[in-house]
Design a protein around this motif. Structure first.
Motif, PDB file in Angstrom:
ATOM      1  N   CYS A 316       0.857  -1.182   0.000  1.00 50.62           N
ATOM      2  CA  CYS A 316       0.000   0.000   0.000  1.00 50.62           C
ATOM      3  C   CYS A 316       0.892   1.230   0.000  1.00 50.62           C
ATOM      4  O   CYS A 316       2.095   1.137   0.226  1.00 50.62           O
ATOM      5  N   LEU A 318       1.756   5.096   1.596  1.00 51.10           N
ATOM      6  CA  LEU A 318       1.625   5.787   2.888  1.00 51.10           C
ATOM      7  C   LEU A 318       1.948   7.268   2.694  1.00 51.10           C
ATOM      8  O   LEU A 318       2.998   7.751   3.135  1.00 51.10           O
ATOM      9  N   GLN A 320       0.936   9.806   4.173  1.00 53.20           N
ATOM     10  CA  GLN A 320       1.002  10.572   5.422  1.00 53.20           C
ATOM     11  C   GLN A 320       2.357  10.456   6.112  1.00 53.20           C
ATOM     12  O   GLN A 320       2.619  11.123   7.120  1.00 53.20           O
ATOM     13  N   SER A 401       1.640   1.967  13.444  1.00 54.75           N
ATOM     14  CA  SER A 401       0.312   1.916  12.819  1.00 54.75           C
ATOM     15  C   SER A 401      -0.676   2.812  13.540  1.00 54.75           C
ATOM     16  O   SER A 401      -1.472   3.537  12.915  1.00 54.75           O
ATOM     17  N   GLU A 402      -0.621   2.787  14.861  1.00 57.14           N
ATOM     18  CA  GLU A 402      -1.512   3.612  15.674  1.00 57.14           C
ATOM     19  C   GLU A 402      -1.227   5.095  15.442  1.00 57.14           C
ATOM     20  O   GLU A 402      -2.150   5.905  15.335  1.00 57.14           O
ATOM     21  N   GLY A 405      -2.371   6.151  11.832  1.00 57.90           N
ATOM     22  CA  GLY A 405      -3.768   5.895  11.522  1.00 57.90           C
ATOM     23  C   GLY A 405      -3.980   4.870  10.422  1.00 57.90           C
ATOM     24  O   GLY A 405      -4.966   4.909   9.696  1.00 57.90           O
ATOM     25  N   HIS A 406      -3.044   3.929  10.295  1.00 58.91           N
ATOM     26  CA  HIS A 406      -3.164   2.881   9.273  1.00 58.91           C
ATOM     27  C   HIS A 406      -2.465   1.631   9.803  1.00 58.91           C
ATOM     28  O   HIS A 406      -1.257   1.654  10.054  1.00 58.91           O
ATOM     29  N   ASP A 407      -3.213   0.544   9.938  1.00 54.25           N
ATOM     30  CA  ASP A 407      -2.649  -0.701  10.441  1.00 54.25           C
ATOM     31  C   ASP A 407      -1.883  -1.403   9.321  1.00 54.25           C
ATOM     32  O   ASP A 407      -2.462  -2.121   8.505  1.00 54.25           O
ATOM     33  N   ILE A 408      -0.573  -1.187   9.296  1.00 55.55           N
ATOM     34  CA  ILE A 408       0.223  -1.755   8.195  1.00 55.55           C
ATOM     35  C   ILE A 408       0.461  -3.253   8.365  1.00 55.55           C
ATOM     36  O   ILE A 408       0.920  -3.921   7.426  1.00 55.55           O
ATOM     37  N   ASN A 411      -0.782  -5.280   5.693  1.00 57.56           N
ATOM     38  CA  ASN A 411      -0.244  -5.024   4.349  1.00 57.56           C
ATOM     39  C   ASN A 411       1.193  -5.510   4.166  1.00 57.56           C
ATOM     40  O   ASN A 411       1.776  -5.336   3.089  1.00 57.56           O
TER      41      ASN A 411
END
Length: 492
Positions: A316, A318, A320, A401-402, A405-408, A411
């Motif tokens: 994915c 990222l 951000q 991840s926290e 804001g995306h639980d990698i 992925n």
């Protein structure tokens, strides 16, 4: 000049030394333990992902420019100044801090935490600049033949800096700033030396001047390993030979001269001059069996911390996440004071993240990202068992991840983790100490292992654990100092 030089190791110091000696007409041969060059400045290239294994940016580019000028060649790689230098994320704060060299832009972020920040920061940087200008040429870029000579050089330094010698990096930042946010961010650079702000001398606040005023930080187009590939290409063009998977384990001597080095297969490697780019303290003990460098003696020296490094490929994007990022917890002082010796602090890790693929699309498959995590940890003197490495890595990934804001974790399609055990095994780093010997006042200058051998007149050292110290620019400076030693030998 027909003299042959054998260089053991292909780290930055060894490669730069080889370039300078080749330019002087020496015949240079390299032997390297691993199957590819670079030492810690290396690369993992697997399953479509490319990761820098060690340094991910550098400062003082003029040292590289001087190296190329000495060798009469154009700069063979492209470096790009970072802006911002990096970001710092505090736990429980919604927005990261962007560390700009532009003091106005930097001040806008800190004014509410540190009233009068701009004025205070300018005063701090002025002191750092004075330290840099009054010490770097006198103390750092010089060879010293004795401790007495080194002390004489120190006496030439402006006495106004004497109070700094009895302070820690943390104490010096506390003198200038009041807020914990500013103190923590400004003192982060101490970790670049492999120690913490609490056990790094305040003299090294001069690095803040390099960071924010002098040169800033740079990345290399295509990743940091491009430096190694470009230097190897030049050296091979000049007729330099490289032999990989060749580990030196023994030696022969004759009349206070090193007559050959012996690899693990029993093959002898002969030369007129030998340069050791393996750790200067470790090699003396492990290969030359010097009493001053036995394991018992080495354990009494002060070494840098270890590093847990994780190379993570995700399927994915990222957007951000910036190129260079630091993630700090809410117990900075406690963590920094304990991280060298207390494995328990790894329950709440602090870490650095490099998103190499952000500006280097070729470093990850389409739609993917290559992430490089670095977490300071105890070296093998203090933590011998690393069977928990995956659990520690999981905790870092969970925290990251926290924060973004995306639980990698959902992925991840590539994952590799190095601990101090791996750094010791792969690169002969004593006890997995990431940057070799620490830079305590008693381990710098003439107090550091010498860049010439105590017994063999034709043997020299280059790299992190000899003068002047750790870091890519320091390795390049180290090569110049080592070549000066060799040329002096030749002139006798």
């Amino acid at each position: 000049m027909n003299k042959k030089v054998l260089i053991v190791g292909t780290g930055m110091g060894g490669l730069a030394t080889g370039m300078r000696l080749t330019a002087k007409g020496y015949k240079v041969v390299f032997v390297e333990k691993n199957n590819k060059p670079g030492g810690r400045l290396n690369q993992i290239k697997e399953e479509g992902f490319t990761f820098d294994t060690g340094p991910s940016f550098f400062s003082m580019p003029y040292e590289f420019e001087e190296l190329m000028a000495d060798c009469g060649i154009e700069m063979p790689f492209e470096f790009i100044e970072l802006d911002p230098l990096y970001t710092v994320h505090f736990k429980n704060k919604n927005k990261p801090f962007y560390l700009f060299k532009d003091i106005k832009k930097l001040s806008e972020q800190f004014e509410k935490y540190e009233p009068g920040f701009e004025k205070k920061f300018e005063a701090y940087l002025k002191k750092c600049e004075q330290l840099y200008k009054d010490t770097v040429d006198i103390v750092i870029k010089q060879n010293f033949d004795s401790i007495f000579e080194f002390i004489l050089a120190l006496m030439k330094v402006n006495p106004v800096h004497l109070p700094v010698l009895i302070k820690s990096f943390w104490e010096q930042t506390n003198f200038f700033f009041d807020s914990k946010e500013v103190r923590q961010i400004v003192s982060l650079i101490a970790f670049f030396l492999g120690r913490t702000p609490f056990d790094t001398n305040a003299v090294y606040t001069l690095l803040s001047y390099i960071e924010f005023k002098h040169t800033g930080y740079y990345n290399v187009k295509g990743g940091m390993y491009t430096i190694v590939k470009s230097l190897i290409k030049h050296l091979e063009k000049m007729g330099v030979e490289f032999y990989y998977e060749t580990e030196i384990v023994d030696y022969r001597e004759k009349s206070n001269m090193l007559s050959s080095l012996i690899d693990s297969t029993g093959k002898e490697w002969k030369a007129d001059i030998y340069v050791i780019n393996s750790d200067a303290a470790f090699f003396r003990g492990a290969v030359f069996k010097r009493k001053k460098f036995t394991e018992k003696k080495l354990n009494k020296m002060n070494w840098t911390m270890g590093y847990l490094t994780a190379y993570i490929g995700v399927n994915c994007k990222l957007p951000q996440v910036e190129h260079h990022n630091y993630f700090l917890g809410d117990n900075y002082e406690e963590y920094s004071r304990d991280v060298m010796r207390n494995p328990g602090v790894l329950e709440k890790p602090y870490y650095y993240v490099n998103l190499l693929s952000k500006y280097n699309n070729e470093c990850a498959p389409e739609g993917c990202e290559a992430l490089f995590f670095v977490c300071p940890v105890p070296n093998l003197i203090y933590k011998k068992d690393w069977s928990d490495k995956e659990a520690i890595t999981d905790s870092i990934i969970y925290d990251f991840s926290e924060r973004i804001g995306h639980d990698i974790s959902k992925n991840i399609i590539y994952r590799k983790v190095f601990t101090p055990e791996d750094w010791q095994e792969k690169f002969n780093l004593y006890k997995g100490s990431g940057l070799g010997l620490a830079h305590d006042i008693g381990q710098v200058g003439a107090f550091r292992p010498k860049n010439y051998d105590e017994k063999f007149k034709n043997t020299f050292y280059v790299g992190a654990s000899t003068v002047p110290g750790a870091g890519l620019p320091m390795a390049v400076i180290s090569s110049r100092l080592t070549v000066e030693r060799i040329l002096r030998l030749e002139s006798v």
